[in-house]
Write a protein that holds these residues in place. Structure first.
Motif, PDB file in Angstrom:
ATOM      1  N   THR A 112      51.984  31.754  29.330  1.00  0.00           N
ATOM      2  CA  THR A 112      50.755  32.512  29.118  1.00  0.00           C
ATOM      3  C   THR A 112      51.094  33.778  28.355  1.00  0.00           C
ATOM      4  O   THR A 112      52.181  34.343  28.500  1.00  0.00           O
ATOM      5  N   TYR A 113      50.172  34.203  27.556  1.00  0.00           N
ATOM      6  CA  TYR A 113      50.394  35.397  26.758  1.00  0.00           C
ATOM      7  C   TYR A 113      49.140  36.242  26.789  1.00  0.00           C
ATOM      8  O   TYR A 113      48.084  35.824  26.301  1.00  0.00           O
ATOM      9  N   ALA A 114      49.258  37.414  27.365  1.00  0.00           N
ATOM     10  CA  ALA A 114      48.124  38.331  27.460  1.00  0.00           C
ATOM     11  C   ALA A 114      48.657  39.745  27.319  1.00  0.00           C
ATOM     12  O   ALA A 114      48.798  40.460  28.313  1.00  0.00           O
ATOM     13  N   PRO A 115      49.002  40.140  26.108  1.00  0.00           N
ATOM     14  CA  PRO A 115      49.558  41.494  25.927  1.00  0.00           C
ATOM     15  C   PRO A 115      48.544  42.550  26.313  1.00  0.00           C
ATOM     16  O   PRO A 115      47.337  42.380  26.086  1.00  0.00           O
ATOM     17  N   PRO A 116      49.019  43.623  26.921  1.00  0.00           N
ATOM     18  CA  PRO A 116      48.096  44.658  27.421  1.00  0.00           C
ATOM     19  C   PRO A 116      47.194  45.226  26.340  1.00  0.00           C
ATOM     20  O   PRO A 116      46.048  45.569  26.607  1.00  0.00           O
TER      21      PRO A 116
END
Lengths: 795, 394
Positions: A666-670
């Motif tokens: 999963t990739y959810a950069p701030p």
């Protein structure tokens, strides 16, 4: 947070106020001198004067007490003479003093402890992950934690599902796309202890096992223990899935509403009175039935489920808390024959007496309620008590075939534990008292359809209204455990659990031991072993690809308690502060497992169940990336071999999957408004019982000893060796994307899930069409390519 | 015509939900030809102590049921099998392939005697001694495999085959089951000239037949056939004890997702090796009390081609009186031109009776007639010809 003290100021002040003289003034002098006296006093903060709940000990005799909330302590029956008194309180300098105790007198002491001053250097806050904390401080192997936030980022069918996510972990195998149930390290599906805030849920799935019961928005996280679980857990052989409810800590009213193609859900929660009271409530309902009815104008999909989950926590004085958890879920498959007139209650099932109708009612659901008290008793001891009630029930009604089946299992449990940290030991002890009720009813009437008569003659054996089976056993359990850290390299957890099951009149002792050795602070080897037992089992045909009708039964005089012995050996290496690799091998043996006989007929009761043994072994590989600048995920690979044996015949159970791999990323950069998720599943095929041809059945006249011609009683499919075939290789890729929009006080997140992006036709089951020559084998596939969209709103 | 009812399978729920789920999200994978399969041995045999010949059928499993011939059903017999039946005392016999006209291939026979006195039993070599209550083994060796099975013959007690007159309004037919052993269930069959009903049960009520306390009374074993128990007509009532293999093959519910072929109790093959013990097989000449005006024996001096010269009519106590409570079912026998006819009908209680006179010789058509009581006499009118005959009570 790491603290660094640059200087320590040590000051010990002990004041023995009015020793002796005050005591004499307060107490009348005894006529005769006695050899014992009493010692009492208070412990306070030197600086503030506030009372301290310090641990106070004396050396002669060796005793220790904890001062109460007022800092008071008392020792009685102390032999006259000099006594060394010591007071300890966390964060304060310890104090030692000598006190003279006189026979027949009460000596009063006032102890004042100075706080240990700390000079803090620049503090860099580096949150230690729960996984790293567990690695450093726990000896329990095979534990995986998942947060609710991670669950939501993983692509899902419709909406996030805690149980489906758990099935992506090492050692956990999902039977197929349609089942949210899972098998852990070769164990059967009912061998998993599924807890919601410590309360057991017997069937944590919605009908068919398609969806899990937990509403993801009301869950904060889940811990999965795939083996060698500690002695505080009992009653299951394979695993523990400990789901924790979310506790809203924000003041005011907050919530999340979600709409997807599958269902709608609503979550509300908040905290009151400076977080002394928190509550949250979540509801969910599927509406595919309504959508189909609206589109097609008829009730072609007469199924829905709804559930609700509630959690509240009240802070008590002195750091305690009282928690309330409730859950209610119901599935309903209800199809009404259109030729039937509606009754007075059009909203519910109708009592149909016309036996030509095809009305069917099939419902299923859990109800859970539990109250938990957690109360610290000082700085090192915590007491927990829990009172809980859980019930699962299902019933099936098909009037046209005069079939009615109903089953329920309920448990009322009182449990408690006390944990005390002392020096290098953390001691735990506890108890469990459970009262169970199982009930199975069957009503099947056989009718004589004689064309010359309108009369119906029910089978005299039909148990109209009678309960076919009912059980009311009880269980009493005790456990004790010590987590011992003799030095910086070793962690040892030794525990013993004892259980008694009435009805079966069974008493069992289950030792559980695990040891961890730190080769380096980042590399540890863990070995564990233990014995496990199970007396509540779901008698289902495990070969069935779907969970349809569960029959929970308790062990009794004729149904033995199942047991298992397990060992594991593994290593865990933290390659970075947020990444670790774990490899673990295991071996398990099972004794006296039970399953329903394929001849399912309560009229031949002695053959209702059959018993078997089993074994499983394998290895799990787990590479985990914790959140790193928004990127997280894992690679889980499991190799497992599972066998079962009955009457000297060995076979593969239907959940034996030799290779199973899940890659989750999963990739959810701030700084981004996007969150992406992916899951790739690869697995070798599970076994199934193949088709071996057809056979003629013959009609036999027992009076004339005459056989009819071939096929006079029809034809029958002949099954091959049990689970002697294997489905083909399985793989599937899922993707998800979510975009965040801020709209005032609300955050709106539309999302897209793509299940089975490549539309891989993974085989679900095979059927054989024998009406052609040569016969044709056809397959039904698992989930096809399924896009779904949804919208989540948070405030 | 035989009707029998099967216990509906609870697994219909399985099929329903599986179909429901698959219809929602599953797709069909293109069919492929089923692989060539190794055939398996199929054996059927039931040991029956009342018979002097025991039969074993041996064949192969089939690949499809598409008929290759319009005359014969699909059938692949094995006619070179070695069929051995083992007795409880170390004895064994070999069943030989049956020969003769009309005998299918794959059928094996062995002569048998029934021994109940514990003796060695007289008989020729290779004669199977059947001892109720004892355990027997079967072994069938073929080129495609070996199938084995075991059965314990039920003990049914001495078989009651007597023929008696039985009054449905007053008599009770009981059976002493205290000597019955090793029975997993019982097979009941009621036969009458025009059909039969059968039922399997696991326990017996105290009475096989008795006068019902009400129309809904079903507390007797043959209550399932109440609608076809016709007084005035002889009928056969049969009770057979069956072993667990037999019961499992023909009766027991089955999980279609189970791991074994339905009803199979053999090892190495599929089929049935069971045993039975007949307890009762008797013909009852059923009568009843003549408690309505039309019941009883009637006769006339006139002859007719379609109406009887004599007729006996009874009303059935098992027929529920519907409507105004006066409707009754009538049955009996009569003589038409020297041939026996069976009479069936109803009396609506309004003075009119409808009868159907069915010749036993079914090549002759039956007669529908209307009856009424007039002045103490029975008057029958042929509905087709209008012929009217008056009968006096005999």
């Amino acid at each position: 947070m790491r603290l660094t003290s640059t200087a320590l100021v040590t000051a010990v002040t002990v004041v023995a106020g009015a020793v002796g003289a005050r005591a004499v003034a307060q107490q009348p002098a005894p006529r005769q001198a006695t050899a014992v006296g009493s010692l009492t006093g208070t412990v306070t903060n030197t600086t503030t004067g506030s009372p301290l709940r310090a641990e106070v000990s004396i050396d002669r005799p060796r005793r220790s007490v904890r001062a109460d909330s007022a800092g008071r302590f008392t020792f009685r029956d102390i032999p006259a003479g000099r006594v060394r008194l010591r007071a300890i309180s966390f964060g304060f300098e310890a104090a030692d003093t000598l006190v003279v105790v006189r026979g027949g007198e009460i000596v009063t002491v006032s102890v004042r402890l100075p706080a240990i001053p700390q000079s803090l250097a620049e503090v860099r806050t580096v949150a230690k992950s729960s996984e790293r904390t567990r690695f450093d401080e726990q000896a329990t192997p095979s534990v995986v934690s998942i947060s609710a936030a991670e669950v939501r980022r993983i692509p899902a069918l419709g909406e996030s599902d805690v149980l489906r996510t758990a099935a992506l972990l090492p050692g956990v195998v999902a039977r197929n796309d349609f089942s949210a149930g899972f098998n852990v390290r070769g164990g059967e599906a009912d061998q998993n202890l599924v807890l919601l805030d410590g309360i057991q849920i017997y069937n944590p799935f919605h009908m068919g096992g398609l969806f899990g019961t937990f509403i993801d928005k009301a869950v904060s996280g889940v811990d999965v223990i795939t083996g060698a679980f500690p002695s505080r857990y009992g009653g299951r052989l394979s695993s523990v899935l400990d789901v924790k409810s979310l506790e809203e800590t924000r003041n005011g009213l907050h919530g999340t509403a979600e709409v997807s193609l599958l269902s709608s859900s609503l979550f509300l929660g908040g905290a009151l009175s400076q977080n002394k009271l928190s509550w949250n409530f979540a509801v969910r309902r599927t509406y595919a039935d309504k959508v189909v009815e609206w589109i097609r104008g008829n009730n072609d999909f007469p199924y829905h489920f709804q559930d609700a989950q509630f959690r509240s926590r009240l802070a008590l004085p002195k750091g305690g808390s009282l928690g309330l958890t409730m859950y209610m879920g119901k599935d309903l498959l209800y199809h009404q024959d259109e030729s039937v007139q509606l009754g007075s209650d059009p909203g519910g099932p109708i009592d149909i007496t016309d036996d030509d109708n095809e009305t069917i009612t099939f419902d299923w659901g859990n109800r859970v309620v539990g109250l938990t008290l957690d109360q610290p008793l000082g700085a090192r001891t915590i007491l927990s008590q829990r009172l809980a009630y859980t019930r699962f029930g299902t019933h099936f009604d098909l009037p046209s075939e005069s079939v009615y089946l109903a089953q329920s299992v309920a448990e009322l449990q009182l449990a408690g534990a006390i944990t005390h940290a002392r020096h290098r030991h953390t001691l735990s002890a506890g108890y469990e008292l459970s009262s169970y009720r199982t009930s199975y009813r069957e009503q099947i009437a056989i009718e004589s359809n004689d064309g010359n008569s309108d009369a119906k003659f029910p089978d005299p054996l039909a148990t109209d209204g009678d309960t076919t089976m009912r059980q009311a056993p009880a269980m009493a359990g005790l456990f004790a455990e010590d987590l011992w850290k003799p030095n910086d390299r070793w962690l040892v957890r030794a525990g013993l659990r004892g259980e008694f099951v009435s009805g079966a009149n069974w008493l069992g002792l289950s030792p559980r031991v695990s040891a961890k050795y730190f080769i380096t602070p980042r590399l540890a080897i863990t070995a564990a072993g233990g014995r496990y037992s199970q007396w509540m089992r779901a008698m289902r045909n495990e070969d069935l690809p779907l969970r349809v009708f569960d029959l929970w039964m308790a062990s009794d005089s004729s149904i033995p308690v199942s047991t298992s012995t397990q060992f594991s050996l593994g290593a865990e290496r933290w390659v970075a502060k947020d990444r670790f690799l774990r490899v673990e091998g295991y071996s398990k043996t099972y004794d006296r497992l039970a399953e329903p006989a394929s001849t399912v007929d309560p009229r031949i009761r002695p053959t209702l169940l059959r018993y078997y043994d089993g074994r499983s072994y394998g290895a799990d590989f787990y590479l985990r990336q914790l959140d790193h600048n928004g990127f997280s995920g894992w690679i889980a690979y499991s190799f497992g071999v599972t066998t079962r044996a009955r009457d000297g015949v060995s076979y593969w159970p239907a959940h034996d999957r030799r290779h199973n791999a899940n890659v989750v990323a999963t990739y959810a950069p701030p700084q981004s408004r996007w969150a992406l998720g992916s899951h790739l599943g690869l697995a070798s095929g599970t076994p199934y019982t193949g088709w071996a041809g057809l056979m003629n059945r013959y009609r036999y006249d027992p009076v004339r000893n005459v056989w009819g011609p071939p096929g006079s009683d029809g034809e029958e499919d002949v099954r091959g060796p049990r689970n002697g075939e294997r489905f083909p290789f399985y793989w599937r890729l899922d993707l998800s994307a979510e975009r965040r929009f801020e709209m005032g006080a609300m955050t709106v997140k539309p999302y897209l899930n793509l299940v089975n992006v490549f539309n891989r036709k993974n085989v679900f089951l095979y059927t054989v069409d024998t009406n052609t020559d040569p016969p044709q084998v056809k397959g039904a596939s698992q989930l096809p390519f399924l896009p779904s969209i949804g919208l989540r709103m948070e405030w | 015509m035989v009707r029998h009812t099967r216990r509906p399978l609870a697994a219909c729920a399985v099929a329903l939900v599986a179909a429901l789920t698959a219809s929602i999200v599953g797709c069909e994978i293109k069919g492929t030809t089923a692989p060539e399969l190794e055939p398996r041995v199929v054996v059927h045999a039931v040991l029956n102590p009342t018979s002097a010949v025991q039969i074993v059928t041996v064949e192969r499993t089939l690949r499809s049921i598409v008929r290759t011939s319009s005359e014969m059903p699909p059938y692949d017999p094995i006619d070179d099998a070695l069929v051995i039946i083992y007795g409880p005392r170390g004895d064994s016999v070999i069943a030989r392939p049956a020969t003769g006209a009309g005998v299918n291939a794959g059928v094996y026979r062995v002569s048998s005697i029934t021994v109940t006195d514990g003796s060695a039993g007289n008989g020729q070599p290779n004669v199977l001694r059947l001892r109720p209550g004892e355990r027997y083994g079967l072994r069938v060796e073929t080129t495609i495999g070996v199938a084995t099975g075991e059965t314990t013959i039920p003990v049914g007690g001495p078989e009651d085959g007597s023929r008696v007159t039985f009054n449905l309004d007053r008599d009770t037919l009981r059976v002493d089951t205290t000597s019955v052993r090793n029975a997993a269930g019982f097979y009941l069959r009621h036969e009458w000239r025009r059909g039969a009903d059968e039922r399997y049960v696991t326990t017996l009520d105290g009475a096989l037949l008795r006068p019902p306390s009400s129309a809904a009374d079903s507390g007797w074993s043959f209550s399932f056939a109440g609608g076809t128990i016709y007084p005035g007509i002889a009928q056969r009532f049969t009770l057979v004890a069956v072993d667990s293999n037999y019961f499992r093959y023909y009766v027991a519910g089955f999980d279609p997702f189970g791991d074994d072929t339905r009803g199979n109790t053999l090892t190495g093959g599929v089929g049935l090796f069971g045993s039975v013990a007949p307890i009762v097989s008797k013909v009852l000449d059923l009568t009843a009390d003549a408690d309505t005006p039309i019941e009883g024996s009637w006769a006339t001096d006139r002859t007719s081609a379609t109406l009887p010269t004599a007729i006996v009519l009874y009303s059935s106590p098992y027929f529920p009186r519907e409507g105004n409570g006066r409707r009754i079912a009538l049955s009996g026998t009569g003589q038409v031109s020297g041939k026996t006819v069976e009479a069936y009908g109803t009396d609506e209680g309004n003075g009119t009776t409808q009868l159907f006179l069915a010749p036993i010789d079914q090549s002759i058509p039956g007669t529908a007639a209307t009856g009424s009581i007039s002045g103490g006499n029975l008057v029958l009118t042929d509905n087709r010809t209008g012929e009217r005959i008056t009968y006096q009570r005999r």
